[in-house]
Design a protein around this motif. Structure first.
Motif, short mmCIF file in Angstrom:
data_model
loop_
_atom_site.label_atom_id
_atom_site.label_comp_id
_atom_site.label_asym_id
_atom_site.label_seq_id
_atom_site.Cartn_x
_atom_site.Cartn_y
_atom_site.Cartn_z
N GLN A 6 -51.16 -64.67 71.46
CA GLN A 6 -50.57 -65.64 72.04
C GLN A 6 -49.78 -66.57 71.11
O GLN A 6 -49.96 -66.57 69.84
CB GLN A 6 -51.54 -66.57 72.85
CG GLN A 6 -52.27 -66.07 74.25
CD GLN A 6 -53.12 -67.12 74.79
OE1 GLN A 6 -53.99 -67.52 74.12
NE2 GLN A 6 -52.66 -67.23 76.02
N ALA A 7 -48.48 -67.02 71.49
CA ALA A 7 -47.77 -67.59 70.81
C ALA A 7 -48.36 -69.20 70.65
O ALA A 7 -49.26 -69.65 71.42
CB ALA A 7 -46.27 -67.76 71.14
N ALA A 63 -53.24 -67.97 63.25
CA ALA A 63 -53.00 -69.20 62.68
C ALA A 63 -52.36 -70.29 63.74
O ALA A 63 -52.09 -69.69 64.95
CB ALA A 63 -51.63 -69.09 61.77
N ALA A 64 -52.09 -71.45 63.32
CA ALA A 64 -51.77 -72.26 64.34
C ALA A 64 -50.38 -72.04 65.03
O ALA A 64 -50.08 -72.24 66.00
CB ALA A 64 -51.47 -73.77 63.68
N ASP A 65 -49.50 -71.57 64.30
CA ASP A 65 -48.21 -70.99 64.68
C ASP A 65 -48.34 -69.87 65.68
O ASP A 65 -47.21 -69.20 66.00
CB ASP A 65 -47.30 -70.68 63.70
CG ASP A 65 -47.60 -69.41 62.70
OD1 ASP A 65 -48.63 -68.71 63.15
OD2 ASP A 65 -46.77 -69.26 61.96
N ILE A 69 -53.50 -63.46 61.80
CA ILE A 69 -54.05 -63.42 60.48
C ILE A 69 -54.81 -61.99 60.44
O ILE A 69 -54.91 -61.57 59.28
CB ILE A 69 -54.98 -64.47 60.06
CG1 ILE A 69 -54.15 -65.70 60.16
CG2 ILE A 69 -55.62 -64.40 58.80
CD1 ILE A 69 -54.87 -66.99 60.15
N ALA A 70 -55.68 -61.75 61.21
CA ALA A 70 -56.63 -60.55 61.20
C ALA A 70 -57.10 -59.96 62.41
O ALA A 70 -57.08 -60.90 63.41
CB ALA A 70 -57.92 -60.69 60.13
N THR A 120 -62.39 -76.62 65.21
CA THR A 120 -61.37 -77.56 64.74
C THR A 120 -61.93 -78.28 64.05
O THR A 120 -63.04 -78.84 63.86
CB THR A 120 -60.63 -78.16 65.93
OG1 THR A 120 -61.99 -78.84 66.51
CG2 THR A 120 -60.07 -76.99 67.04
N THR A 121 -61.18 -79.01 63.04
CA THR A 121 -61.62 -79.78 62.04
C THR A 121 -60.69 -81.15 62.31
O THR A 121 -59.57 -81.14 62.28
CB THR A 121 -61.49 -79.36 60.70
OG1 THR A 121 -60.08 -79.19 60.29
CG2 THR A 121 -62.16 -78.46 60.29
#
Length: 149
Positions: A6-7, A63-65, A69-70, A120-121
């Motif tokens: 997902q975007a 990633a957030a964008d 990543i994997a 989430t941090t």
């Protein structure tokens, strides 16, 4: 298994499919007419780092964008979970199992699913503790004058 890529806005970019009998993971983008590309495996069944053996499930580390990543892949017949990175051309690293089937702490037995916990941090609130202060009171001098008659 199937995972959704997902975007950042939540729209579906691709379907990522554990293609078990072809020993690979396919990324299929609806915008490309459903055309698929191999993102992990595809080198026959086996236990080499670039091989999968009846992958049953896939999860995405994004990633957030929204970029991938994997891919995490549950390979049932080689008893391991692989982390495959698109940046490395689908190169995989074993992250769990991979020491044959069994019940030892470093073994899995036909894993059929994989999931990522979304963490989430939240930064700890800033607390400002005033620095200790030392107050110095100037010494007072009192003089008494007495007069005697």
């Amino acid at each position: 298994g199937v995972a959704l890529e997902q975007a950042a806005d939540g729209s579906i970019v691709a379907y990522v499919v554990a293609d078990s009998y072809n020993h690979r993971v396919q990324r299929c983008a609806p915008a490309e007419g459903g055309a698929c590309t191999t993102v992990a495996g595809g080198h026959g069944s086996g236990s080499a780092p670039n091989q999968l053996w009846f992958p049953k499930d896939v999860a995405l580390e994004q990633a957030a964008d929204g970029s991938v990543i994997a891919y995490l892949v549950a390979g049932s017949d080689n008893h391991r979970v692989q982390r495959c990175t698109p940046a490395e051309g689908g190169a995989c690293t074993t992250v769990a199992g991979g020491h044959g089937s069994g019940s030892a702490t470093n073994q899995l037995w036909f894993p059929t699913g994989v999931a990522l916990e979304q963490v989430t941090t939240t930064p700890a609130p800033m607390t400002t503790t005033p620095a200790p202060t030392t107050t110095t009171t100037p010494a007072r001098t009192t003089s008494v004058t007495t007069t005697t008659a």
